[in-house]
Design an enzyme around this catalytic site. Structure first.
Site, short mmCIF file in Angstrom:
data_model
loop_
_atom_site.label_atom_id
_atom_site.label_comp_id
_atom_site.label_asym_id
_atom_site.label_seq_id
_atom_site.Cartn_x
_atom_site.Cartn_y
_atom_site.Cartn_z
N GLY A 55 3.06 -1.12 4.04
CA GLY A 55 2.83 0.15 4.12
C GLY A 55 4.36 0.86 3.72
O GLY A 55 4.88 0.51 2.63
N GLY A 56 5.02 1.30 4.50
CA GLY A 56 6.47 2.05 4.55
C GLY A 56 7.35 1.07 3.67
O GLY A 56 7.77 1.58 2.82
N ASN B 182 0.78 -1.21 0.02
CA ASN B 182 0.01 -0.18 -0.14
C ASN B 182 0.75 1.23 0.16
O ASN B 182 1.38 1.41 1.06
CB ASN B 182 -0.81 -0.04 1.37
CG ASN B 182 -1.65 1.11 1.50
OD1 ASN B 182 -1.92 1.99 0.49
ND2 ASN B 182 -2.24 1.56 2.65
N TRP B 183 0.87 1.90 -1.10
CA TRP B 183 1.77 3.01 -1.05
C TRP B 183 1.24 4.39 -0.53
O TRP B 183 1.73 5.32 -0.52
CB TRP B 183 1.89 3.47 -2.69
CG TRP B 183 2.91 2.56 -3.45
CD1 TRP B 183 3.51 1.31 -3.13
CD2 TRP B 183 3.44 2.88 -4.75
NE1 TRP B 183 4.25 0.93 -4.06
CE2 TRP B 183 4.27 1.72 -5.17
CE3 TRP B 183 3.27 3.61 -5.62
CZ2 TRP B 183 4.81 1.68 -6.51
CZ3 TRP B 183 3.77 3.68 -6.95
CH2 TRP B 183 4.55 2.48 -7.41
N LYS B 184 -0.17 4.14 -0.08
CA LYS B 184 -0.69 5.18 0.46
C LYS B 184 -0.69 6.76 -0.45
O LYS B 184 -0.51 6.45 -1.65
CB LYS B 184 -0.15 5.49 1.83
CG LYS B 184 -0.42 4.20 2.61
CD LYS B 184 -0.03 4.52 4.18
CE LYS B 184 -0.08 3.23 4.96
NZ LYS B 184 -0.03 3.30 6.53
P1 PGA Z 1 3.12 0.05 7.68
O1 PGA Z 1 1.72 0.34 7.01
O2 PGA Z 1 3.53 -1.02 7.25
O3 PGA Z 1 3.60 1.39 7.13
O4 PGA Z 1 2.98 -0.09 9.33
C1 PGA Z 1 0.67 -0.84 7.03
C2 PGA Z 1 -0.69 -0.37 6.62
O5 PGA Z 1 -0.97 0.88 6.76
O6 PGA Z 1 -1.29 -0.99 5.58
#
Ligand code: PGA
Length: 256
Positions: free
Chosen positions: A231-232, A9-11
């Site tokens: 995410g990150g 998930n690149w957000k």
């Molecule tokens: P993160 O995010 O790996 O940066 O904790 C996970 C997510 O929000 O799906």
């Protein structure tokens, strides 16, 4: 058997230059792992083109529940499909917290994804306050049962669930493999109660929350953890590929 799925998930990160660099750096996954990338929707086509047919699935991070209409700034599941998406992330905790998405709204979005022919990836998970109050299980059960209440058990067909403890997202604080396994077993049990054991045995449950190359193998080695929502670490192609590599060979699950 459940094939591991590693979703990135690149957000709200990325640019055209980022897409090109990322696609060039990403190494193809092994046949025993499925990869899914969720870029910001405007970059979906560009990423698809840049990946040159590499076997990576693509999806969007959110959809509206209506197919079209006067909903300024929104994206329908049909439009996402038209753009080349095969998946829609639904009910991410950031959207629940920042955009006020209730269980009912989230259920309507799962229905919309199915209507458009997208596979839905539904996020559930408790906040730190809920965990400290001892209500983590109850919160996750409520989030799952709400889908059945609002959309019927058919909404679970083809569904993937991501268990993401909110306190582990972007914090560097991961659930221990044992904590995660316990919650994943609960998710599977809850879906089994609603949809029957064969459906629960088929269901993929991903773990999300500070998954990194160095903790992925321990998490993915748990019986009920069928992949990761990252995410990150998904913003670095090499880290994302390393997490996918950690999932290789971990195909698990009950035979029906
Ligand atoms: P993160 O995010 O790996 O940066 O904790 C996970 C997510 O929000 O799906």
């Amino acid at each position: 058997m459940r094939k591991p799925l590693i979703a990135g998930n690149w957000k709200m990160h990325g640019s055209s230059a980022f897409v090109a660099d990322y696609a060039a750096a990403l190494t193809a996954p092994g046949a025993d792992v499925e990869l899914l990338l969720l870029p910001p929707a405007p970059y979906l086509r560009e990423l698809q083109t840049a990946l040159h047919g590499m076997s990576v699935e693509l999806g969007v991070q959110n959809v509206h529940d209506q197919p079209e209409g006067a909903y300024t700034g929104e994206l329908s599941a049909e439009m996402a499909r038209d753009l080349g998406a095969g998946w829609a992330l639904v009910g991410h905790s950031e959207r629940r917290a920042l955009c006020g998405e209730t269980d009912a709204v989230v259920a309507a979005k799962v229905v919309a994804a199915r209507r458009a022919g997208l596979a839905a990836l539904l996020c559930v998970g408790e906040t730190l306050a809920e965990r400290e109050a001892g209500s983590a299980e109850a919160v996750v059960q409520r989030q799952i049962r709400a889908l059945a209440d609002h959309a019927g058990v058919e909404a679970f067909s083809g569904l993937t669930i991501a268990y993401e403890p909110v306190w582990a997202i972007g914090t560097g604080r991961t659930a221990t493999p044992e904590q995660a396994q316990e919650m994943h077993a609960l998710v599977r049990q809850c879906v089994g109660d609603l949809c029957g054991r064969p459906a629960a045995a088929r269901l993929r449950v991903l773990y999300g929350g500070s998954v990194k190359p160095d903790n992925a193998a321990a998490l993915l080695g748990q019986t009920d953890i069928d992949g990761a929502l990252v995410g990150g670490a998904a913003l670095k192609a090499a880290d994302f590929a390393a997490i996918a590599a950690a999932a290789g060979g971990t195909t698990i699950g009950d035979h029906e």
